[in-house]
Design a protein around this motif. Structure first.
Motif, PDB file in Angstrom:
ATOM      1  N   GLU A 190       3.268  10.089  -1.190  1.00  0.00           N
ATOM      2  CA  GLU A 190       3.180   9.695  -2.589  1.00  0.00           C
ATOM      3  C   GLU A 190       4.200   8.629  -2.950  1.00  0.00           C
ATOM      4  OE1 GLU A 190       3.424  13.060  -5.130  1.00  0.00           O
ATOM      5  OE2 GLU A 190       1.718  14.109  -4.236  1.00  0.00           O
ATOM      6  N   VAL A 191       5.400   8.761  -2.441  1.00  0.00           N
ATOM      7  CA  VAL A 191       6.464   7.814  -2.800  1.00  0.00           C
ATOM      8  C   VAL A 191       6.145   6.426  -2.266  1.00  0.00           C
ATOM      9  CG1 VAL A 191       8.904   7.241  -2.514  1.00  0.00           C
ATOM     10  CG2 VAL A 191       8.227   9.605  -2.981  1.00  0.00           C
ATOM     11  N   SER A 192       5.737   6.328  -0.999  1.00  0.00           N
ATOM     12  CA  SER A 192       5.432   5.005  -0.445  1.00  0.00           C
ATOM     13  C   SER A 192       4.284   4.349  -1.194  1.00  0.00           C
ATOM     14  CB  SER A 192       5.088   5.122   1.048  1.00  0.00           C
ATOM     15  OG  SER A 192       3.891   5.855   1.257  1.00  0.00           O
ATOM     16  N   THR A 193       3.309   5.163  -1.582  1.00  0.00           N
ATOM     17  CA  THR A 193       2.172   4.617  -2.328  1.00  0.00           C
ATOM     18  C   THR A 193       2.598   4.108  -3.697  1.00  0.00           C
ATOM     19  OG1 THR A 193       0.661   6.136  -1.188  1.00  0.00           O
ATOM     20  CG2 THR A 193      -0.120   5.146  -3.237  1.00  0.00           C
ATOM     21  N   SER A 194       3.412   4.900  -4.400  1.00  0.00           N
ATOM     22  CA  SER A 194       3.833   4.511  -5.748  1.00  0.00           C
ATOM     23  C   SER A 194       4.738   3.290  -5.733  1.00  0.00           C
ATOM     24  CB  SER A 194       4.543   5.678  -6.441  1.00  0.00           C
ATOM     25  OG  SER A 194       5.763   5.990  -5.782  1.00  0.00           O
ATOM     26  N   GLY A 225       4.625   0.935  -3.349  1.00  0.00           N
ATOM     27  CA  GLY A 225       3.970  -0.189  -2.697  1.00  0.00           C
ATOM     28  C   GLY A 225       4.603  -0.562  -1.365  1.00  0.00           C
ATOM     29  N   LEU A 226       5.178   0.429  -0.684  1.00  0.00           N
ATOM     30  CA  LEU A 226       5.809   0.200   0.621  1.00  0.00           C
ATOM     31  C   LEU A 226       4.914   0.762   1.722  1.00  0.00           C
ATOM     32  CD1 LEU A 226       9.485   1.231  -0.286  1.00  0.00           C
ATOM     33  CD2 LEU A 226       8.595  -1.097  -0.020  1.00  0.00           C
ATOM     34  N   LYS A 227       4.835   0.066   2.846  1.00  0.00           N
ATOM     35  CA  LYS A 227       4.004   0.517   3.964  1.00  0.00           C
ATOM     36  C   LYS A 227       4.597   1.786   4.568  1.00  0.00           C
ATOM     37  CE  LYS A 227       2.155  -4.029   5.220  1.00  0.00           C
ATOM     38  NZ  LYS A 227       2.839  -4.832   4.184  1.00  0.00           N
ATOM     39  N   GLY A 228       3.725   2.761   4.841  1.00  0.00           N
ATOM     40  CA  GLY A 228       4.194   4.071   5.272  1.00  0.00           C
ATOM     41  C   GLY A 228       4.107   4.327   6.769  1.00  0.00           C
ATOM     42  N   ILE A 229       4.992   5.202   7.229  1.00  0.00           N
ATOM     43  CA  ILE A 229       4.971   5.707   8.604  1.00  0.00           C
ATOM     44  C   ILE A 229       4.536   7.167   8.528  1.00  0.00           C
ATOM     45  CG2 ILE A 229       6.294   6.132  10.712  1.00  0.00           C
ATOM     46  CD1 ILE A 229       8.344   4.080   9.693  1.00  0.00           C
ATOM     47  N   PRO A 230       3.344   7.513   8.980  1.00  0.00           N
ATOM     48  CA  PRO A 230       2.895   8.897   8.885  1.00  0.00           C
ATOM     49  C   PRO A 230       3.674   9.816   9.812  1.00  0.00           C
ATOM     50  CG  PRO A 230       1.331   7.597  10.146  1.00  0.00           C
ATOM     51  CD  PRO A 230       2.337   6.630   9.593  1.00  0.00           C
ATOM     52  N   SER A 231       3.787  11.087   9.428  1.00  0.00           N
ATOM     53  CA  SER A 231       4.424  12.078  10.294  1.00  0.00           C
ATOM     54  C   SER A 231       3.758  12.121  11.662  1.00  0.00           C
ATOM     55  CB  SER A 231       4.350  13.462   9.639  1.00  0.00           C
ATOM     56  OG  SER A 231       5.050  13.481   8.415  1.00  0.00           O
ATOM     57  N   LEU A 232       2.472  11.806  11.692  1.00  0.00           N
ATOM     58  CA  LEU A 232       1.716  11.816  12.941  1.00  0.00           C
ATOM     59  C   LEU A 232       2.337  10.913  13.997  1.00  0.00           C
ATOM     60  CD1 LEU A 232      -0.908  12.655  14.472  1.00  0.00           C
ATOM     61  CD2 LEU A 232      -1.991  10.631  13.469  1.00  0.00           C
ATOM     62  N   ALA A 233       2.944   9.808  13.566  1.00  0.00           N
ATOM     63  CA  ALA A 233       3.550   8.884  14.528  1.00  0.00           C
ATOM     64  C   ALA A 233       4.643   9.576  15.332  1.00  0.00           C
ATOM     65  CB  ALA A 233       4.122   7.670  13.791  1.00  0.00           C
ATOM     66  N   LEU A 264      14.229   6.681  -2.561  1.00  0.00           N
ATOM     67  CA  LEU A 264      13.856   5.278  -2.377  1.00  0.00           C
ATOM     68  C   LEU A 264      13.487   4.570  -3.674  1.00  0.00           C
ATOM     69  CD1 LEU A 264      11.630   5.667   0.824  1.00  0.00           C
ATOM     70  CD2 LEU A 264      14.049   5.032   0.716  1.00  0.00           C
ATOM     71  N   ASN A 265      13.420   5.313  -4.768  1.00  0.00           N
ATOM     72  CA  ASN A 265      12.954   4.731  -6.033  1.00  0.00           C
ATOM     73  C   ASN A 265      13.796   3.554  -6.502  1.00  0.00           C
ATOM     74  OD1 ASN A 265      10.688   6.413  -6.490  1.00  0.00           O
ATOM     75  ND2 ASN A 265      12.051   8.085  -7.106  1.00  0.00           N
ATOM     76  N   GLU A 266      15.049   3.497  -6.088  1.00  0.00           N
ATOM     77  CA  GLU A 266      15.928   2.389  -6.492  1.00  0.00           C
ATOM     78  C   GLU A 266      15.899   1.239  -5.481  1.00  0.00           C
ATOM     79  OE1 GLU A 266      17.476   2.311  -9.409  1.00  0.00           O
ATOM     80  OE2 GLU A 266      16.590   4.275  -9.867  1.00  0.00           O
ATOM     81  N   PHE A 267      15.101   1.369  -4.435  1.00  0.00           N
ATOM     82  CA  PHE A 267      15.001   0.338  -3.388  1.00  0.00           C
ATOM     83  C   PHE A 267      16.367   0.008  -2.779  1.00  0.00           C
ATOM     84  CE2 PHE A 267      11.163  -0.295  -5.914  1.00  0.00           C
ATOM     85  CZ  PHE A 267      10.189  -0.423  -4.926  1.00  0.00           C
ATOM     86  N   ASP A 268      17.229   1.029  -2.675  1.00  0.00           N
ATOM     87  CA  ASP A 268      18.542   0.853  -2.051  1.00  0.00           C
ATOM     88  C   ASP A 268      18.335   0.825  -0.536  1.00  0.00           C
ATOM     89  OD1 ASP A 268      21.094   1.035  -0.984  1.00  0.00           O
ATOM     90  OD2 ASP A 268      21.776   2.558  -2.403  1.00  0.00           O
ATOM     91  N   THR A 269      18.653  -0.301   0.089  1.00  0.00           N
ATOM     92  CA  THR A 269      18.377  -0.464   1.520  1.00  0.00           C
ATOM     93  C   THR A 269      19.259   0.420   2.403  1.00  0.00           C
ATOM     94  OG1 THR A 269      19.875  -2.371   1.643  1.00  0.00           O
ATOM     95  CG2 THR A 269      17.539  -2.814   1.227  1.00  0.00           C
ATOM     96  N   ASN A 270      20.336   0.997   1.854  1.00  0.00           N
ATOM     97  CA  ASN A 270      21.132   1.937   2.634  1.00  0.00           C
ATOM     98  C   ASN A 270      20.323   3.178   3.007  1.00  0.00           C
ATOM     99  OD1 ASN A 270      23.512   0.428   2.747  1.00  0.00           O
ATOM    100  ND2 ASN A 270      24.237   1.233   0.790  1.00  0.00           N
ATOM    101  N   PHE A 271      19.235   3.429   2.267  1.00  0.00           N
ATOM    102  CA  PHE A 271      18.386   4.580   2.546  1.00  0.00           C
ATOM    103  C   PHE A 271      17.224   4.227   3.478  1.00  0.00           C
ATOM    104  CE2 PHE A 271      20.595   5.759  -1.314  1.00  0.00           C
ATOM    105  CZ  PHE A 271      20.882   7.101  -1.113  1.00  0.00           C
TER     106      PHE A 271
END
Length: 417
Positions: free
Chosen positions: A197-201, A203-211, A270-277
């Motif tokens: 949900e977070v990656s979708t909201s 607009g960031l490309k996601g890495i699924p747990s499946l990977a 990740l909501n603040e787009f802080d790259t340290n995370f």
């Protein structure tokens, strides 16, 4: 170095006679000479007294990156080891992500020589394949003979399953430890954060747990076929814990670790787009965090790591998509973990892991070389940028409330306070 520690509460579950007892500890020329309820002050002995002083065996971290050689602007070996000592770690395993990567015996010798004389001991890993390109095995046996404690293409997926098969078979000749990063690079694709949900909201490309889980399942099947010793570093999902638990019940020689930030933070940060995370593997969900904590407590996950990875400001102060992965974490490890678990559990985890890497284990006994971390577990404080002595400042724990502080480290006949 002659030191007398006064009224130190010893946290050492291995010794029931000392565990949670208050004792004076006399150390002469780096050796524990006496442990007693009371030791009178002595001439030519430095007496150390701290409020709420606790002592444990020196701490161990299985995944630490610096920069030297090739990325000295991130962190030199000398300063990195000073940071580790300040953070309470007497022994660290050094990752194979330098430039060039350590894929020959001479590279391992260089890394060991650069670490000589430090309070904290460093044990280098060699890369599993030449230049960590995943094509041809590196000089595993020669590196092992030169002091490499494991073989790992740092944060790189082993896409060729036959290469892992050959590595596990070959390393059995000298009891070598093979490591495989748990991520299928093709399923990951261009993903950079947890898929959900977070990656979708955002607009960031996601890495699924499946990977992660598909790679672990594949690696465990190969291990069952070949035998050997496999370590899976920094798992991050609930199903990964289940897969490894099932493999251990089968009797497979597999171990795994988890990064401290992956049990404390979720992708909500990740909501603040802080790259340290922005880390690899990515921060996952509350369900995953809960499963990882349970795995630590029941022993499925063998040990924790800071997964310390310095990055200079040019690599982090950019758009989130373009930022480098990684966070530093040595200096916040104890205070962060101690907010989540009780102090005995925290110390048990911070002192585990040496045996898996063939690192000599210290002992808290009279006549043994002193390898002790000094800390107090109860003070609450907020980690700030100025609290870090690391050259790079990419720490996701900045501004976080922590519990407990490191007071010092005694190791190699030296002391850091």
């Amino acid at each position: 170095m002659n030191i007398l520690l006064k009224s130190a509460k010893i946290v050492c579950p291995e010794d029931k006679n000392l565990h949670l007892k208050k004792r004076d500890i006399l150390i002469k020329k780096g050796v524990i000479e006496r442990i007693s309820a009371s030791i009178a002050p002595l001439s030519n002995v430095r007496e150390l007294t701290f409020k709420n002083l606790h002592v444990s065996l020196g701490w161990f971290d299985s995944s630490v990156s610096f920069g030297e050689p090739g990325f000295e602007e991130r962190e030199t070996i000398k300063n990195g080891l000073a940071v580790a000592a300040r953070s309470g770690f007497s022994d660290i395993v050094l990752n194979s992500n330098t430039r060039p990567v350590p894929d020959t015996s001479s590279d391992i010798v260089f890394l060991k020589e650069r670490s000589n004389g430090s309070v904290t001991r460093s044990y280098p890993m060699g890369s599993l394949t030449m230049a960590s390109e995943g094509k041809d095995l590196a000089e595993l046996f020669d590196m092992h003979n030169s002091g490499a404690v494991a073989f790992y293409d740092f944060k790189q997926s082993i896409s060729n399953p036959n290469l892992l098969k050959i590595a596990l078979l070959y390393a059995q000749n000298f009891d070598g430890l093979v490591m495989s990063f748990p991520q299928d690079s093709q399923i990951k694709g261009k993903g950079i954060v947890n898929e959900g949900e977070v990656s979708t909201s955002l607009g960031l490309k996601g890495i699924p747990s499946l990977a992660e889980e598909l790679q672990i399942a594949r690696d465990l099947f190969i291990l069952e076929y070949t035998g050997g010793k496999l370590h899976i570093p920094t798992i991050s999902t609930a199903n990964s814990v289940k897969l490894i638990s099932a493999a251990k019940k089968k009797g497979l020689d597999v171990s795994c670790s988890v990064a401290i930030h992956n049990v404390l933070f979720t992708d909500d940060t990740l909501n603040e787009f802080d790259t340290n995370f922005k880390v690899s593997p990515p921060l996952r969900t509350k369900v995953d965090c809960k499963a990882l904590i349970k795995g630590l407590k029941d022993g499925t996950i063998d040990f924790v790591t800071s997964d310390h990875m310095p990055m200079d400001i040019e690599e982090k102060k950019v758009e989130f998509d373009n930022a480098a992965y990684g966070t530093i974490g040595l200096e916040s490890s104890f205070g962060a973990l101690n907010t989540l678990l009780d102090t005995e559990e925290t110390i048990a985890l911070l002192t585990k892991g040496r045996e898996r890497f063939g690192v000599p284990a210290p002992s808290l006994k009279e006549g043994e070389m002193a390898c002790l971390t000094l800390f107090e577990p109860s003070s609450e404080w907020t980690f700030q940028k100025d609290d870090s002595a690391s050259t790079s400042k990419n720490n996701m724990f900045q501004g976080q409330n922590l519990k407990g502080k490191v007071l010092g480290l005694i190791n190699n006949n030296q002391i850091t306070l």
